[in-house]
Design an enzyme around this catalytic site. Structure first.
Site, short mmCIF file in Angstrom:
data_model
loop_
_atom_site.label_atom_id
_atom_site.label_comp_id
_atom_site.label_asym_id
_atom_site.label_seq_id
_atom_site.Cartn_x
_atom_site.Cartn_y
_atom_site.Cartn_z
N GLU A 104 0.84 -1.26 0.01
CA GLU A 104 -0.14 0.08 0.06
C GLU A 104 0.83 1.34 -0.04
O GLU A 104 1.83 1.34 0.53
CB GLU A 104 -0.80 -0.05 1.20
N PHE A 117 0.88 5.80 -0.18
CA PHE A 117 -0.23 6.90 0.14
C PHE A 117 0.11 8.16 -0.73
O PHE A 117 1.37 7.99 -1.39
CB PHE A 117 -0.15 7.55 1.54
N LYS A 161 2.25 14.72 -1.03
CA LYS A 161 1.65 16.02 -1.04
C LYS A 161 2.26 16.89 -2.11
O LYS A 161 1.78 18.14 -2.31
CB LYS A 161 1.90 16.77 0.51
N GLY A 192 -14.15 5.95 5.64
CA GLY A 192 -13.23 7.00 5.53
C GLY A 192 -13.35 7.61 6.92
O GLY A 192 -14.41 7.64 7.78
N TYR A 235 -22.62 5.16 4.90
CA TYR A 235 -21.78 4.04 5.29
C TYR A 235 -21.06 3.33 3.85
O TYR A 235 -21.41 3.59 2.96
CB TYR A 235 -22.63 2.89 6.12
N ALA A 236 -19.91 2.84 4.26
CA ALA A 236 -19.33 2.09 3.34
C ALA A 236 -20.07 1.16 2.56
O ALA A 236 -20.12 0.78 1.30
CB ALA A 236 -17.95 1.17 3.84
N ASP A 250 -19.52 -5.58 15.62
CA ASP A 250 -18.61 -5.28 14.70
C ASP A 250 -18.63 -6.12 13.47
O ASP A 250 -18.48 -5.94 12.09
CB ASP A 250 -17.23 -4.99 15.25
N GLN A 283 -7.31 -3.42 9.21
CA GLN A 283 -6.45 -2.62 9.81
C GLN A 283 -5.07 -3.27 10.60
O GLN A 283 -5.18 -4.63 10.71
CB GLN A 283 -7.37 -2.09 11.27
N TYR A 316 1.78 -2.32 4.67
CA TYR A 316 1.47 -0.74 4.71
C TYR A 316 2.97 -0.16 4.60
O TYR A 316 3.63 -0.27 5.64
CB TYR A 316 0.96 -0.39 5.97
#
Length: 600
Positions: free
Chosen positions: A22, A24, A27, A115, A133-134, A171, A189, A282
């Site tokens: 992953e 990101f 900027k 998000g 919601y997702a 959940d 996560q 990540y």
């Protein structure tokens, strides 16, 4: 290709674990260019099943950068890409635009997320005209695109942070609603409590969710970052991690080493559990830590797996954009500028590949230079100074090119990617030419029937043979051009194009509107492929781009108040022409091009 299909295909053909990365969205523009280079290097080092790109939900430039990154990864780098898409600050019109861009780039994977709240908001609330919601976002994607996208959903092994009571059962109900709405796989996560994660997997399966579970793996790079990320995600840290890392917290190198071992042990236990066969790392846009994990897990590709992988079906990375799926030919001029080449041919129709508009003088060969973005030089003005200093003489330029040829510089204004071992056969000759004020721009050595699985020159199916004509492109003082043309006048093997910034073109091609193949391959039971060519129309387009690059470089010098450098670069534009020569005798070992140029 859908992630679910790739994972199933791999499961049926190999028992080896797979992985993905992953990234990101940076900027800054310079950060984006650096990330492209890193993504490319990591792919060539590890062959991940896919990458994914996070979504910037703040709107404006950063949101568009997400779709730009996805499109470039798919089209230029040939990386199977999954695009994050959130509900935060996203009215349906923006969601539609993002999905349409992903669809046209060939992306078939979306990670659909609610998000996080915007930075200036304490609580999450839906934007007007957006989704709550997702699961609503997933249903919308399915209603618009059917089964085109494989849709991933987020899983929380320690419950979503906004659930105040850490109600695992509730959940899991929310997770199942997302799967029932059309979710095809789960990416979790980050976590460090592997026993809790394995127990959570068993609960996911018991709840009737039989989709791939992909654990999110966060490398440990520094102690402060380790604690900060765990606190941000509200995840528990096992005592084993703290007891090993806390005593060495001030030694970043040791923390990364010990932390990597802890992550490797965690991943191995996951893989042994039977629930997991794929790891999602990540990267935080870092390169070394993710590759260290894979290396210590001993799951990086072996040499035979690299050789069997279709990484080099052609001499360039095969695009995953459906529009370019039949592309088999490119002009050699963009060999080291794939980003601008793909941008400038992005508006070609499907039926214009594989041969494009080469030789069609009735229509423009390439799109406008504006398609390349705001700048043709991929480095920021400040980075230009850092990389290439302030040249004020032809010797300074020669010094830069020689450093590039020796691997000490990773790029030049006209070369976006590092030099490779292919030029070793002619490197001493290239260096000598530069020392004689003939600035080499692009080149390839002669190759006469090398096996297609050769590590340096090989491409395509491994059971064939590849060939190359020697090619050299260079900047030559206009004062030397008449002598060069006179020397080449009666040469039966060397063909050339020469042009200056004003567009005055000279050539000895018998029919300079036709293509001259400079690379080809022969494979049993297949057609002969001729993937790299030299021809007039594309050379005219490349000339336009090349002199614009020099002009941008000059403007950078003016921006930083370097008038002597600016004046010198303008003299390159005014006093030098761009020349390419092809030696069509791919059998003779003599380097005719080198000998002739040294005699000028």
């Amino acid at each position: 290709m859908k992630i679910t299909e790739k994972l199933e295909q791999h499961r049926q053909t190999s028992g080896k674990p797979t992985y993905s990365f992953e990234y990101f969205v940076p900027k800054t523009t310079q950060g984006v260019q650096n990330l492209y280079d890193r993504m490319d290097r990591m792919y060539e080092a590890s062959l991940p099943q896919f990458i994914d790109i996070t979504w910037n939900a703040g709107g404006g430039r950063l949101s568009h950068l997400s779709t730009d990154l996805v499109a470039t990864a798919q089209s230029v780098l040939g990386l199977e890409t999954c695009m994050h898409l959130t509900c935060t600050n996203m009215p349906v019109s923006m969601i539609d635009e993002a999905l349409e861009n992903a669809y046209h780039s060939g992306c078939q994977n979306i990670l659909a997320l609610r998000g996080d709240p915007p930075r200036d908001a304490e609580n999450w609330t839906p934007v007007e005209g957006g989704f709550q919601y997702a699961k609503d976002l997933i249903k919308y994607i399915k209603s618009k695109y059917g089964d085109h996208f494989a849709i991933g959903v987020a899983g929380y092994p320690e419950c979503h942070p906004e659930l105040p009571t850490k109600d695992v059962k509730l959940d899991l109900e929310y997770l199942k609603q997302k799967i029932d709405a059309g979710g095809d796989f789960i990416i979790t996560q980050m976590f460090y409590d592997v026993d809790n994660f394995i127990n959570w997997c068993s609960q996911v399966r018991a709840a009737g969710m039989d989709v791939p579970i992909i654990p999110g793996i966060m490398p440990i790079t520094t102690y402060a970052a380790f604690l900060r990320r765990a606190q941000w995600g509200q995840i528990s840290i096992p005592q084993q991690f703290l007891s090993q890392l806390d005593p060495i917290k001030d030694d970043d190198e040791l923390v990364r080493d010990i932390g990597t071992n802890l992550i490797v042990q965690m991943c191995q236990k996951l893989l042994n559990s039977g629930y997991i066969s794929h790891l999602h790392i990540y990267t935080m846009n870092l390169e070394k830590a993710p590759l260290m994990i894979l290396e210590r897990l001993n799951i990086l590709p072996t040499e035979s797996e690299f050789n069997a992988h279709p990484l080099a079906v052609l001499p360039w990375r095969k695009s995953l954009n459906p529009k370019r799926k039949n592309e088999e030919v490119r002009p050699i001029f963009w060999k080291r500028r794939p980003y601008s080449y793909v941008a400038r041919t992005s508006q070609w129709a499907v039926d214009e590949f594989p041969n494009g508009r080469f030789g069609d003088s009735s229509s423009p060969a390439f799109g406008d230079l504006d398609l390349c973005g705001s700048d043709l030089i991929r480095q920021s003005a400040n980075k230009c100074l850092e990389l290439w200093s302030t040249p004020t003489s032809i010797n300074d330029i020669a010094f830069l090119v020689i450093n590039y040829l020796n691997g000490n510089l990773k790029c030049l204004p006209w070369s976006d990617i590092p030099i490779n071992d292919e030029i070793n056969a002619i490197k001493t000759h290239l260096i000598e030419l530069n020392k004689h004020s003939i600035i080499t721009i692009n080149s390839q050595p002669q190759v006469n029937g090398i096996r297609s699985n050769d590590k340096i020159h090989g491409w395509g199916p491994k059971d064939g043979y590849v060939y190359q004509k020697q090619y050299l492109e260079f900047m030559l003082p206009k004062t030397k051009l008449p002598k060069l043309i006179d020397t080449l006048k009666n040469n039966e093997f060397l063909t050339y194009f020469a042009i200056d910034s004003q567009g005055d073109l000279l050539s000895n091609h018998p029919d300079n509107s036709k293509s001259n193949a400079v690379t080809w391959g022969i494979f049993p039971g297949r057609e002969i492929l001729q993937p790299t060519i030299v021809e007039k129309i594309s050379f005219l387009a490349w000339k336009e781009e090349f002199y614009h690059i020099l002009n941008e470089w000059k403007l950078n010098m003016n921006k930083y108040d370097k008038p002597h450098s600016a004046h010198f670069i303008q003299s390159l534009i005014d006093d030098y022409c761009l020349v390419n020569i092809v030696d069509n005798d791919y059998i003779s070992p003599d380097d005719q091009i080198h000998s002739i140029l040294l005699s000028l």
